[in-house]
Scaffold this motif. Structure first.
Motif, PDB file in Angstrom:
ATOM      1  N   GLY A   1     -31.816  18.652  26.570  1.00  9.95           N
ATOM      2  CA  GLY A   1     -31.014  17.981  25.558  1.00  9.95           C
ATOM      3  C   GLY A   1     -31.126  16.599  25.623  1.00  9.95           C
ATOM      4  N   VAL A   2     -32.160  15.982  25.918  1.00 11.56           N
ATOM      5  CA  VAL A   2     -32.265  14.556  25.878  1.00 11.56           C
ATOM      6  C   VAL A   2     -33.269  13.989  25.075  1.00 11.56           C
ATOM      7  CG1 VAL A   2     -32.879  12.626  27.700  1.00 11.56           C
ATOM      8  CG2 VAL A   2     -31.466  14.479  28.400  1.00 11.56           C
ATOM      9  N   LEU A   3     -34.562  14.709  24.674  1.00 10.59           N
ATOM     10  CA  LEU A   3     -35.474  14.136  24.094  1.00 10.59           C
ATOM     11  C   LEU A   3     -35.349  13.657  22.876  1.00 10.59           C
ATOM     12  CD1 LEU A   3     -38.378  16.609  25.221  1.00 10.59           C
ATOM     13  CD2 LEU A   3     -37.709  14.502  26.323  1.00 10.59           C
ATOM     14  N   ASN A   4     -33.988  14.167  22.086  1.00  7.68           N
ATOM     15  CA  ASN A   4     -33.571  13.301  20.881  1.00  7.68           C
ATOM     16  C   ASN A   4     -33.371  12.203  20.750  1.00  7.68           C
ATOM     17  OD1 ASN A   4     -33.074  16.579  20.863  1.00  7.68           O
ATOM     18  ND2 ASN A   4     -32.927  16.005  18.731  1.00  7.68           N
ATOM     19  N   TYR A   5     -33.374  11.550  21.856  1.00  6.12           N
ATOM     20  CA  TYR A   5     -33.147   9.909  22.104  1.00  6.12           C
ATOM     21  C   TYR A   5     -34.378   9.254  21.911  1.00  6.12           C
ATOM     22  CZ  TYR A   5     -28.343  11.056  23.563  1.00  6.12           C
ATOM     23  OH  TYR A   5     -27.066  11.489  23.839  1.00  6.12           O
ATOM     24  N   ILE A   6     -35.360  10.062  21.919  1.00  4.77           N
ATOM     25  CA  ILE A   6     -36.803   9.208  21.648  1.00  4.77           C
ATOM     26  C   ILE A   6     -37.046   8.896  20.253  1.00  4.77           C
ATOM     27  CG2 ILE A   6     -39.186   9.278  22.085  1.00  4.77           C
ATOM     28  CD1 ILE A   6     -38.783  11.179  24.382  1.00  4.77           C
ATOM     29  N   LYS A   7     -37.303   7.532  19.858  1.00  2.00           N
ATOM     30  CA  LYS A   7     -37.268   7.470  18.525  1.00  2.00           C
ATOM     31  C   LYS A   7     -38.679   8.033  17.911  1.00  2.00           C
ATOM     32  CE  LYS A   7     -35.071   3.121  18.489  1.00  2.00           C
ATOM     33  NZ  LYS A   7     -35.354   1.294  18.312  1.00  2.00           N
ATOM     34  N   PRO A   8     -39.001   8.450  16.766  1.00  2.00           N
ATOM     35  CA  PRO A   8     -40.376   9.165  16.488  1.00  2.00           C
ATOM     36  C   PRO A   8     -41.477   8.388  16.667  1.00  2.00           C
ATOM     37  CG  PRO A   8     -38.365   9.398  14.665  1.00  2.00           C
ATOM     38  CD  PRO A   8     -38.027   8.606  15.772  1.00  2.00           C
ATOM     39  N   GLU A   9     -41.520   6.995  16.442  1.00  2.00           N
ATOM     40  CA  GLU A   9     -42.600   6.037  16.704  1.00  2.00           C
ATOM     41  C   GLU A   9     -42.918   5.823  18.251  1.00  2.00           C
ATOM     42  OE1 GLU A   9     -38.981   3.290  15.950  1.00  2.00           O
ATOM     43  OE2 GLU A   9     -39.542   5.030  15.075  1.00  2.00           O
ATOM     44  N   PHE A  10     -42.029   6.273  19.026  1.00  2.00           N
ATOM     45  CA  PHE A  10     -42.038   6.193  20.434  1.00  2.00           C
ATOM     46  C   PHE A  10     -42.783   7.484  20.830  1.00  2.00           C
ATOM     47  CE2 PHE A  10     -39.546   2.558  20.232  1.00  2.00           C
ATOM     48  CZ  PHE A  10     -39.693   1.832  21.384  1.00  2.00           C
ATOM     49  N   ARG A  11     -42.944   8.600  20.352  1.00  2.00           N
ATOM     50  CA  ARG A  11     -43.060   9.917  21.102  1.00  2.00           C
ATOM     51  C   ARG A  11     -44.477   9.951  21.662  1.00  2.00           C
ATOM     52  NH1 ARG A  11     -38.962  12.915  16.366  1.00  2.00           N
ATOM     53  NH2 ARG A  11     -36.922  12.001  17.626  1.00  2.00           N
ATOM     54  N   THR A  12     -45.590   9.844  20.659  1.00  2.00           N
ATOM     55  CA  THR A  12     -46.841   9.988  21.011  1.00  2.00           C
ATOM     56  C   THR A  12     -47.565   9.459  22.280  1.00  2.00           C
ATOM     57  OG1 THR A  12     -47.714  10.448  18.899  1.00  2.00           O
ATOM     58  CG2 THR A  12     -49.035   9.873  20.335  1.00  2.00           C
ATOM     59  N   GLU A  13     -46.769   8.161  22.549  1.00  2.00           N
ATOM     60  CA  GLU A  13     -47.141   7.349  23.631  1.00  2.00           C
ATOM     61  C   GLU A  13     -46.284   7.749  24.811  1.00  2.00           C
ATOM     62  OE1 GLU A  13     -46.806   4.443  26.744  1.00  2.00           O
ATOM     63  OE2 GLU A  13     -45.008   4.700  25.046  1.00  2.00           O
ATOM     64  N   ILE A  14     -45.280   8.175  24.653  1.00  2.00           N
ATOM     65  CA  ILE A  14     -44.360   8.607  25.818  1.00  2.00           C
ATOM     66  C   ILE A  14     -44.773   9.989  26.236  1.00  2.00           C
ATOM     67  CG2 ILE A  14     -42.271   9.501  26.495  1.00  2.00           C
ATOM     68  CD1 ILE A  14     -40.863   7.273  24.674  1.00  2.00           C
ATOM     69  N   PHE A  15     -45.363  10.916  25.542  1.00  2.00           N
ATOM     70  CA  PHE A  15     -45.640  12.157  25.950  1.00  2.00           C
ATOM     71  C   PHE A  15     -46.808  12.010  26.332  1.00  2.00           C
ATOM     72  CE2 PHE A  15     -41.936  13.624  23.219  1.00  2.00           C
ATOM     73  CZ  PHE A  15     -41.547  14.899  24.181  1.00  2.00           C
ATOM     74  N   GLU A  16     -47.856  11.140  26.016  1.00  2.00           N
ATOM     75  CA  GLU A  16     -49.202  11.139  26.732  1.00  2.00           C
ATOM     76  C   GLU A  16     -48.877  10.487  28.247  1.00  2.00           C
ATOM     77  OE1 GLU A  16     -52.364  11.490  25.921  1.00  2.00           O
ATOM     78  OE2 GLU A  16     -51.183  12.890  24.273  1.00  2.00           O
TER      79      GLU A  16
ATOM     80  N   ASN B   1     -27.906   7.001  18.682  1.00  2.00           N
ATOM     81  CA  ASN B   1     -28.995   6.711  19.049  1.00  2.00           C
ATOM     82  C   ASN B   1     -29.804   7.942  19.135  1.00  2.00           C
ATOM     83  OD1 ASN B   1     -28.868   3.876  19.380  1.00  2.00           O
ATOM     84  ND2 ASN B   1     -27.494   4.234  21.054  1.00  2.00           N
ATOM     85  N   ALA B   2     -29.453   8.980  18.487  1.00  2.00           N
ATOM     86  CA  ALA B   2     -30.311  10.374  18.525  1.00  2.00           C
ATOM     87  C   ALA B   2     -31.064  10.448  17.362  1.00  2.00           C
ATOM     88  CB  ALA B   2     -29.283  11.727  18.495  1.00  2.00           C
ATOM     89  N   TYR B   3     -32.241  10.943  17.213  1.00  2.00           N
ATOM     90  CA  TYR B   3     -33.291  11.035  16.219  1.00  2.00           C
ATOM     91  C   TYR B   3     -33.638  12.355  16.078  1.00  2.00           C
ATOM     92  CZ  TYR B   3     -33.090   6.132  17.339  1.00  2.00           C
ATOM     93  OH  TYR B   3     -32.777   4.744  17.584  1.00  2.00           O
TER      94      TYR B   3
END
Length: 274
Positions: free
Chosen positions: A178-193, A225-227
């Motif tokens: 229930g938390v990953l929706n706070y990650i902005k789309p442009e951050f996702r690839t870098e964060i998951f890597e 702040n949810a995306y």
């Protein structure tokens, strides 16, 4: 602090689409200076921080790894201040899948990202995992510690913002509900890597995200702040892992006292051997 600052300069520079040379030019420095910052070999002079903050579009506090206290990041900061546990104390059902797939028959390190009030983190600790957990809310962290104390278990719980925090140690299991929706789309690839790189071989990622469906009304919670995530999007980050489970479900919810529905993608993925 040096390592945190180094990571943050690199993260926000790349998000701005700047090379080390371009950032250095804007600051009137050599690119070697920026390279040393990002490799934690040196730190920027304090006089450079305001201009560095302006160029990268992020506050000095965030550059240094601190979370700004001037406004809450999530609506749950106030919600968690009540005596009762808003989400209850029973663990998420997927926690039992983790026990089945990777039981703590040996020493296993687990990270709970966005632990809320701690019900899942404490459950894992009670069952023998070495648990670290973080949340952005002070009230949630305090309730997590209280719940752990009541259960007689130890866990490492700390405050961090999912957008800024990057792993620098390895885990066997990374869990988030229930938390990953706070990650902005442009951050996702870098964060998951970052999460994938800091997971041991055969380790698990156990995540869920709320997905946008045009036939489901927006939830009554007004989260600024949810995306949005979309069906199948979470899977794209795990094309090189073994997908153990990835259902999409629609369920009813009364978390605000107003009946509503959510669509959610769940993912359990295992890191293959190198």
């Amino acid at each position: 602090m040096r390592e945190q600052l180094a990571r943050n300069i690199s993260i926000y520079r790349k998000l701005k689409g700047l090379t080390q040379e371009e950032l250095a030019q804007k600051l009137g420095l050599s690119f070697q200076a920026v390279s040393k910052w990002e490799n934690a070999q040196s730190m920027p002079d304090i006089s450079l921080l305001p201009e560095l903050s302006r160029i990268l579009g992020v506050s000095i506090d965030k550059l240094l790894g601190y979370i700004s206290q001037d406004k809450p990041i999530t609506i749950y900061e106030e919600t968690y201040k009540t005596k009762d546990y808003y989400w209850g104390t029973e663990p998420n059902k997927v926690c039992y899948q983790v026990l089945q797939l990777m039981p703590p028959a040996r020493h296993l390190r687990l990270l709970d990202i966005g632990c809320g009030e701690g019900k899942d983190a404490v459950f894992f600790a009670r069952n023998g995992y070495e648990v670290s957990a973080f949340d952005v809310t002070d009230a949630g962290i305090e309730k997590t510690r209280r719940l752990a104390e009541q259960a007689g278990v130890r866990l490492n719980v700390f405050k961090a913002d999912i957008l800024d925090y990057r792993l620098d140690t390895h885990y066997d299991i990374i869990f988030s509900s229930g938390v990953l929706n706070y990650i902005k789309p442009e951050f996702r690839t870098e964060i998951f890597e970052n999460y994938k790189q800091h997971t041991n071989e055969h380790g698990l990622h156990v995540f869920n995200v709320f997905v946008h469906k045009p036939f489901i009304a927006p939830p009554p919670e007004k989260e600024p702040n949810a995306y949005k995530w979309y069906s199948g999007e979470l899977l794209t980050h795990y094309h090189d892992w073994v997908i153990t489970d990835s259902p999409e479900v629609i369920f009813s919810c009364k978390s605000t006292g107003i009946p509503h529905q959510h669509a959610m993608t769940k993912l359990i993925a295992q890191k293959p051997p190198a």
